[in-house]
Design a protein around this motif. Structure first.
Motif, PDB file in Angstrom:
ATOM      1  N   ARG A  75       5.894   3.020  -5.203  1.00  0.00           N
ATOM      2  CA  ARG A  75       5.471   2.290  -6.395  1.00  0.00           C
ATOM      3  C   ARG A  75       5.731   0.778  -6.332  1.00  0.00           C
ATOM      4  O   ARG A  75       5.261   0.039  -7.189  1.00  0.00           O
ATOM      5  N   ALA A  76       6.505   0.342  -5.362  1.00  0.00           N
ATOM      6  CA  ALA A  76       6.906  -1.061  -5.344  1.00  0.00           C
ATOM      7  C   ALA A  76       5.724  -2.011  -5.202  1.00  0.00           C
ATOM      8  O   ALA A  76       5.777  -3.130  -5.664  1.00  0.00           O
ATOM      9  N   PRO A  95       0.940   3.595  -0.401  1.00  0.00           N
ATOM     10  CA  PRO A  95       1.761   2.817  -1.332  1.00  0.00           C
ATOM     11  C   PRO A  95       0.928   1.757  -2.030  1.00  0.00           C
ATOM     12  O   PRO A  95      -0.192   1.442  -1.607  1.00  0.00           O
ATOM     13  N   GLU A  96       1.475   1.177  -3.087  1.00  0.00           N
ATOM     14  CA  GLU A  96       0.712   0.199  -3.853  1.00  0.00           C
ATOM     15  C   GLU A  96       0.593  -1.138  -3.135  1.00  0.00           C
ATOM     16  O   GLU A  96      -0.324  -1.901  -3.387  1.00  0.00           O
ATOM     17  N   ASP A 122      -3.414  -2.153  -2.468  1.00  0.00           N
ATOM     18  CA  ASP A 122      -3.783  -3.460  -3.012  1.00  0.00           C
ATOM     19  C   ASP A 122      -3.372  -4.549  -2.027  1.00  0.00           C
ATOM     20  O   ASP A 122      -2.258  -5.078  -2.096  1.00  0.00           O
ATOM     21  N   PRO A 123      -4.265  -4.919  -1.116  1.00  0.00           N
ATOM     22  CA  PRO A 123      -3.919  -5.922  -0.099  1.00  0.00           C
ATOM     23  C   PRO A 123      -3.665  -7.307  -0.677  1.00  0.00           C
ATOM     24  O   PRO A 123      -3.132  -8.181   0.016  1.00  0.00           O
TER      25      PRO A 123
END
Length: 442
Positions: free
Chosen positions: A441-442, A140-141, A75-76
């Motif tokens: 997850r961060a 990663p998120e 998710d940029p």
């Protein structure tokens, strides 16, 4: 455990030991530092490049190397997370070690060496995690910015501060950061553990007191001896006790830690709170140092010959300020020493405090809970200083959290800068697993 996680743990330990063996000692004196930081940075950059990342090795000056690499998230639109460690360590001269300080030896399940806690442990861990993510195709998120800094032990002048001032684009889009000092377990009651997260840091300033008087021969005492006047001022500083300042980070600790212990630590006067904090066992010195502003005289200078009364005497002071109260310290110090003592401020790094309600803290708690179901994450105020202060200048909220589950009586903070610095090997495996969950997850 999967083969991928077993490899992560093995690489993490191997990299920590490799980094300890690179003598990246930071004496704080330019001509004695050498190229250890750049050698450590090159080791990191090579390991990152092996898995297809594109690390940038930046030397602020010859031998003072730092490394930064970015791993794109899914998710940029979310702010990037900086996960950072420093590659320099403090000297070992004048200390008595029972093992070679740069040998990275393991004895009875403990890893010994300069940097085992401060903080090549985390540098090796996040290096291994970056490689793990690339090997396993884990996205990663949010964007992760892996940073390995030089010069933290001398204030970050040629490391994080230099990069923030000269290469801010390396941290473009970053909103939060994770690094030292926190994450280690402390006892609550029985077998239950709290894992402290530094949501704030005291500011650090250096000041000099200077007194002047009439010089003369030592056989003829003067009424305005500069050394005597300085002695009175230093004694006044040492005797002064500031009132407790209830910063947001301290209030967060008192509320959460107190609830977990089944006691109310929030509605106490200063004397009662001092007494309660003193009863907290291994964590008491750490929390106690964050209760109030402190001023410590550290260096005295006066005269050059025993039979000469000097015209001038000076003292260096280490000043630590609570977030929100730093504006009061200058006038307070002048009031303590009196108007006839000159106070000069040599350096000043303000305190920082980050939101304790960030969703990132929920991620920390979930990651701890996966490995230690009874563990709780508790905010606190770090009385020392980290590179998070420099990143804060870019609007990046910093948190201190290097997860380590340690034996109940083991004081992790006491390992900083000491002889026989050590950490349990199983705590490093715990750190790799928990940090991997956090960064995923961060």
């Amino acid at each position: 455990m999967t083969a991928a996680l077993e490899l992560l743990e093995a690489e993490s330990l191997a990299f920590i030991r490799d980094l300890i063996r690179i003598e990246s000692v930071n004496t704080g004196v330019a001509e004695t530092i050498g190229d250890g930081e750049t050698r450590a940075a090159r080791f990191v950059a090579d390991r990152l490049a092996e898995v297809g990342l594109e690390p940038e090795l930046v030397e602020s000056k010859p031998g003072r190397g730092s490394v930064v690499a970015r791993l794109a998230g899914s998710d940029p639109s979310r702010g990037a997370l900086v996960v950072h460690a420093h590659l320099d360590v403090v000297p070992v001269e004048g200390q008595e070690w029972t093992t070679p300080p740069f040998g990275a030896e393991i004895h009875d399940g403990w890893l010994y060496g300069r940097g085992a806690v401060d903080m090549k442990n985390f540098a090796g861990t996040i290096l291994a995690i970056a490689r793990h993510f690339r090997r396993e195709g884990i996205v990663p998120e949010r964007d992760l910015i892996f940073a390995f800094f030089a010069d933290e032990e001398a204030g970050g002048v040629w490391g994080a501060r230099w990069l923030v001032e000269n290469r801010p684009e390396l941290f473009a889009g970053a909103t939060e950061a994770i690094s030292e000092v926190g994450g280690f377990s402390v006892p609550i009651e029985g077998d239950r553990r709290a894992y402290l997260v530094a949501t704030g840091e005291k500011g650090v300033a250096w000041a000099t007191l200077t007194t002047r008087g009439r010089p003369g021969h030592g056989s003829r005492p003067t009424a305005d001896n500069s050394v005597v006047r300085l002695g009175r001022a230093v004694a006044a500083v040492g005797d002064h006790r500031f009132p407790i300042v209830r910063s947001r980070s301290l209030e967060g600790f008192l509320d959460r830690f107190g609830r977990e212990r089944g006691v109310d630590l929030t509605d106490l006067d200063d004397d009662e709170l001092d007494a309660r904090v003193a009863e907290l066992g291994v964590v008491a010195p750490l929390i106690g140092s964050g209760l109030r502003q402190t001023i410590s005289p550290t260096v005295l200078s006066a005269g050059s010959k025993t039979n000469v009364i000097p015209a001038e005497a000076s003292a260096a002071l280490d000043v630590r300020m609570i977030p929100g109260s730093e504006g009061e310290i200058s006038a307070a110090l002048q009031g303590i020493v009196g108007d006839d003592v000159a106070v000069d401020w040599v350096s000043w790094i303000p305190p920082i405090e980050s939101p304790a309600d960030s969703p990132l803290l929920d991620v920390l708690a979930d990651a701890i809970g996966a490995e230690d179901p009874d563990g709780v994450v508790v905010p606190y105020l770090l009385p020392a200083s980290t590179d998070n202060k420099h990143l804060a200048r870019l609007g990046i909220a910093g948190y201190g959290f290097v997860p380590l589950r340690v034996p109940q009586g083991f004081d992790v903070f006491a390992q900083f800068h000491t002889s026989d610095e050590r950490i349990p090997v199983d705590a490093l495996a715990f750190s790799a697993r928990v940090t991997e969950r956090i960064l995923r997850r961060a």
